[in-house]
Scaffold this motif. Structure first.
Motif, PDB file in Angstrom:
ATOM      1  N   THR A 168      -5.464   2.206  -6.588  1.00  0.00           N
ATOM      2  CA  THR A 168      -5.727   2.378  -5.156  1.00  0.00           C
ATOM      3  C   THR A 168      -4.779   1.452  -4.405  1.00  0.00           C
ATOM      4  OG1 THR A 168      -7.334   0.577  -4.825  1.00  0.00           O
ATOM      5  CG2 THR A 168      -8.210   2.706  -5.616  1.00  0.00           C
ATOM      6  N   PRO A 169      -4.611   1.666  -3.100  1.00  0.00           N
ATOM      7  CA  PRO A 169      -3.790   0.737  -2.322  1.00  0.00           C
ATOM      8  C   PRO A 169      -4.441  -0.632  -2.123  1.00  0.00           C
ATOM      9  CG  PRO A 169      -4.491   2.613  -0.986  1.00  0.00           C
ATOM     10  CD  PRO A 169      -4.975   2.858  -2.355  1.00  0.00           C
ATOM     11  N   PHE A 170      -5.698  -0.810  -2.530  1.00  0.00           N
ATOM     12  CA  PHE A 170      -6.322  -2.131  -2.451  1.00  0.00           C
ATOM     13  C   PHE A 170      -5.599  -3.132  -3.347  1.00  0.00           C
ATOM     14  CE2 PHE A 170      -9.905   0.433  -0.938  1.00  0.00           C
ATOM     15  CZ  PHE A 170     -10.315  -0.319   0.159  1.00  0.00           C
ATOM     16  N   GLU A 171      -4.894  -2.661  -4.375  1.00  0.00           N
ATOM     17  CA  GLU A 171      -4.134  -3.558  -5.247  1.00  0.00           C
ATOM     18  C   GLU A 171      -2.642  -3.551  -4.920  1.00  0.00           C
ATOM     19  OE1 GLU A 171      -4.129  -2.608  -9.425  1.00  0.00           O
ATOM     20  OE2 GLU A 171      -3.485  -0.561  -9.074  1.00  0.00           O
ATOM     21  N   ARG A 181      -4.907  -0.645   4.999  1.00  0.00           N
ATOM     22  CA  ARG A 181      -3.725   0.003   5.576  1.00  0.00           C
ATOM     23  C   ARG A 181      -2.509  -0.433   4.772  1.00  0.00           C
ATOM     24  NH1 ARG A 181      -2.920   2.917   9.873  1.00  0.00           N
ATOM     25  NH2 ARG A 181      -4.968   2.515  10.780  1.00  0.00           N
ATOM     26  N   PHE A 182      -1.600   0.514   4.522  1.00  0.00           N
ATOM     27  CA  PHE A 182      -0.384   0.195   3.779  1.00  0.00           C
ATOM     28  C   PHE A 182       0.784   0.991   4.346  1.00  0.00           C
ATOM     29  CE2 PHE A 182      -2.308   3.766   1.651  1.00  0.00           C
ATOM     30  CZ  PHE A 182      -1.263   4.563   1.223  1.00  0.00           C
ATOM     31  N   ILE A 183       1.992   0.515   4.046  1.00  0.00           N
ATOM     32  CA  ILE A 183       3.223   1.162   4.505  1.00  0.00           C
ATOM     33  C   ILE A 183       3.725   2.067   3.382  1.00  0.00           C
ATOM     34  CG2 ILE A 183       5.580   0.841   5.377  1.00  0.00           C
ATOM     35  CD1 ILE A 183       3.304  -0.146   7.264  1.00  0.00           C
ATOM     36  N   LEU A 184       3.649   3.367   3.617  1.00  0.00           N
ATOM     37  CA  LEU A 184       3.945   4.381   2.613  1.00  0.00           C
ATOM     38  C   LEU A 184       5.356   4.270   2.054  1.00  0.00           C
ATOM     39  CD1 LEU A 184       2.770   6.914   1.216  1.00  0.00           C
ATOM     40  CD2 LEU A 184       3.712   8.246   3.101  1.00  0.00           C
ATOM     41  N   ASN A 185       6.346   4.038   2.911  1.00  0.00           N
ATOM     42  CA  ASN A 185       7.729   4.032   2.431  1.00  0.00           C
ATOM     43  C   ASN A 185       8.123   2.720   1.745  1.00  0.00           C
ATOM     44  OD1 ASN A 185       7.323   3.458   5.151  1.00  0.00           O
ATOM     45  ND2 ASN A 185       9.330   4.144   5.797  1.00  0.00           N
ATOM     46  N   LYS A 186       7.173   1.824   1.515  1.00  0.00           N
ATOM     47  CA  LYS A 186       7.434   0.673   0.648  1.00  0.00           C
ATOM     48  C   LYS A 186       7.209   1.046  -0.822  1.00  0.00           C
ATOM     49  CE  LYS A 186       6.701  -3.204   3.733  1.00  0.00           C
ATOM     50  NZ  LYS A 186       6.003  -4.479   3.930  1.00  0.00           N
ATOM     51  N   SER A 189     -10.297   8.960   1.219  1.00  0.00           N
ATOM     52  CA  SER A 189      -9.546   9.804   2.153  1.00  0.00           C
ATOM     53  C   SER A 189      -8.362   9.027   2.717  1.00  0.00           C
ATOM     54  CB  SER A 189     -10.450  10.313   3.281  1.00  0.00           C
ATOM     55  OG  SER A 189     -10.990   9.229   4.005  1.00  0.00           O
ATOM     56  N   LEU A 190      -7.442   9.760   3.303  1.00  0.00           N
ATOM     57  CA  LEU A 190      -6.222   9.191   3.879  1.00  0.00           C
ATOM     58  C   LEU A 190      -6.109   9.594   5.340  1.00  0.00           C
ATOM     59  CD1 LEU A 190      -3.819  10.312   1.013  1.00  0.00           C
ATOM     60  CD2 LEU A 190      -4.520   7.958   1.451  1.00  0.00           C
ATOM     61  N   GLU A 191      -5.542   8.703   6.142  1.00  0.00           N
ATOM     62  CA  GLU A 191      -5.216   9.025   7.530  1.00  0.00           C
ATOM     63  C   GLU A 191      -3.798   8.543   7.806  1.00  0.00           C
ATOM     64  OE1 GLU A 191      -9.748   8.444   9.320  1.00  0.00           O
ATOM     65  OE2 GLU A 191      -8.089   7.318  10.195  1.00  0.00           O
ATOM     66  N   VAL A 192      -3.012   9.409   8.436  1.00  0.00           N
ATOM     67  CA  VAL A 192      -1.625   9.080   8.749  1.00  0.00           C
ATOM     68  C   VAL A 192      -1.235   9.809  10.038  1.00  0.00           C
ATOM     69  CG1 VAL A 192      -0.691  10.953   7.315  1.00  0.00           C
ATOM     70  CG2 VAL A 192       0.736   8.962   7.788  1.00  0.00           C
ATOM     71  N   ILE A 224       5.974   4.032   7.784  1.00  0.00           N
ATOM     72  CA  ILE A 224       4.908   5.035   7.813  1.00  0.00           C
ATOM     73  C   ILE A 224       3.600   4.376   7.392  1.00  0.00           C
ATOM     74  CG2 ILE A 224       4.149   7.276   6.948  1.00  0.00           C
ATOM     75  CD1 ILE A 224       7.167   7.780   6.256  1.00  0.00           C
ATOM     76  N   SER A 225       2.748   4.122   8.377  1.00  0.00           N
ATOM     77  CA  SER A 225       1.480   3.452   8.155  1.00  0.00           C
ATOM     78  C   SER A 225       0.410   4.466   7.744  1.00  0.00           C
ATOM     79  CB  SER A 225       1.053   2.728   9.435  1.00  0.00           C
ATOM     80  OG  SER A 225      -0.194   2.106   9.253  1.00  0.00           O
ATOM     81  N   VAL A 226      -0.284   4.162   6.636  1.00  0.00           N
ATOM     82  CA  VAL A 226      -1.340   5.037   6.127  1.00  0.00           C
ATOM     83  C   VAL A 226      -2.622   4.219   5.998  1.00  0.00           C
ATOM     84  CG1 VAL A 226      -2.095   6.474   4.186  1.00  0.00           C
ATOM     85  CG2 VAL A 226       0.320   6.430   4.829  1.00  0.00           C
ATOM     86  N   LEU A 227      -3.732   4.823   6.399  1.00  0.00           N
ATOM     87  CA  LEU A 227      -5.035   4.192   6.236  1.00  0.00           C
ATOM     88  C   LEU A 227      -5.748   4.878   5.064  1.00  0.00           C
ATOM     89  CD1 LEU A 227      -7.089   2.135   7.349  1.00  0.00           C
ATOM     90  CD2 LEU A 227      -7.989   3.982   8.784  1.00  0.00           C
ATOM     91  N   PHE A 228      -6.131   4.089   4.067  1.00  0.00           N
ATOM     92  CA  PHE A 228      -6.870   4.580   2.907  1.00  0.00           C
ATOM     93  C   PHE A 228      -8.316   4.140   3.074  1.00  0.00           C
ATOM     94  CE2 PHE A 228      -8.501   3.965  -1.452  1.00  0.00           C
ATOM     95  CZ  PHE A 228      -8.229   5.211  -2.000  1.00  0.00           C
ATOM     96  N   LEU A 229      -9.237   5.103   3.041  1.00  0.00           N
ATOM     97  CA  LEU A 229     -10.654   4.807   3.256  1.00  0.00           C
ATOM     98  C   LEU A 229     -11.469   5.223   2.036  1.00  0.00           C
ATOM     99  CD1 LEU A 229      -9.702   6.534   6.193  1.00  0.00           C
ATOM    100  CD2 LEU A 229     -11.484   4.950   6.827  1.00  0.00           C
ATOM    101  N   VAL A 230     -12.476   4.427   1.715  1.00  0.00           N
ATOM    102  CA  VAL A 230     -13.438   4.777   0.674  1.00  0.00           C
ATOM    103  C   VAL A 230     -14.813   4.715   1.323  1.00  0.00           C
ATOM    104  CG1 VAL A 230     -14.422   4.189  -1.570  1.00  0.00           C
ATOM    105  CG2 VAL A 230     -11.988   3.808  -1.134  1.00  0.00           C
ATOM    106  N   ASN A 231     -15.537   5.844   1.267  1.00  0.00           N
ATOM    107  CA  ASN A 231     -16.840   5.964   1.914  1.00  0.00           C
ATOM    108  C   ASN A 231     -17.927   6.182   0.866  1.00  0.00           C
ATOM    109  OD1 ASN A 231     -18.949   8.171   3.094  1.00  0.00           O
ATOM    110  ND2 ASN A 231     -18.440   6.588   4.581  1.00  0.00           N
ATOM    111  N   ASN A 232     -19.072   5.556   1.106  1.00  0.00           N
ATOM    112  CA  ASN A 232     -20.233   5.739   0.237  1.00  0.00           C
ATOM    113  C   ASN A 232     -21.268   6.588   0.977  1.00  0.00           C
ATOM    114  OD1 ASN A 232     -22.457   5.645  -1.396  1.00  0.00           O
ATOM    115  ND2 ASN A 232     -22.615   3.414  -1.443  1.00  0.00           N
TER     116      ASN A 232
END
Length: 164
Positions: A76-79, A126-131, A42-45, A55-63
């Motif tokens: 994924t933004p993890f890389e 967390r990553f910066i979307l406009n990068k 999921s994403l949160e912004v 623009i800071s975005v939080l990418f979450l992976v839930n089990n």
């Protein structure tokens, strides 16, 4: 002579129908089993930002399962921005340009690219979307994660972003 053959044909046809129903039941159970073992992305912004903001975005992976599961960080933004892992469109349906790298990867993914999640655990980055994406104008945008076909993450979350 025709009646015994007709009876045999009808009998065998009925048996075949029962087998098909059993196979469909098994397929349904297999699908249910796969759904119960899926990691959810999921994403949160912030819903409102300005065109000059980072623009800071939080990418979450839930089990949500009862088992420890793992996923590769590929797509994924993890890389970082190594692939176009988001679909971003404006109000008119025009796709926002991806400006990050497009990396070729080793398949199957090496062991060190995997993240493990215990039952009920969430991992995030967390990553910066406009990068990685070029926003040229203000407007309303929709953002959806699209990298699940590579790493098996499931996501149906669509977030809205209002750039002023």
């Amino acid at each position: 002579m025709m009646k015994p053959l007709l009876f045999a044909f009808v009998f065998l046809s009925a048996c075949q129908t029962k087998n098909t129903k059993k196979e469909n039941l098994q397929s349904t159970e297999e699908m249910k089993s796969k759904t119960d073992t899926t990691l959810i992305a999921s994403l949160e912004v912030d819903s409102v930002v300005t065109l000059t903001d980072s623009i800071s975005v939080l990418f979450l992976v839930n089990n949500p399962t009862e088992d420890t599961l793992r996923f590769t960080q590929y797509h994924t933004p993890f890389e970082g921005f190594m692939s176009n892992f988001l679909t971003i469109t404006d109000e008119k349906g025009n796709e926002v340009s991806y400006i990050g790298a497009m990396t070729r990867r080793v398949m199957p993914p090496p062991e060190d690219t995997y993240h493990s999640l215990a039952p009920g655990q969430t991992d995030s980055v967390r990553f910066i979307l406009n990068k990685g994406y070029r926003f040229d104008k203000a407007g309303l945008y929709t953002i959806q994660y699209n990298g699940g076909s590579v790493n098996g993450l499931s996501s149906d979350t669509i977030v809205k972003l209002n750039i002023q």
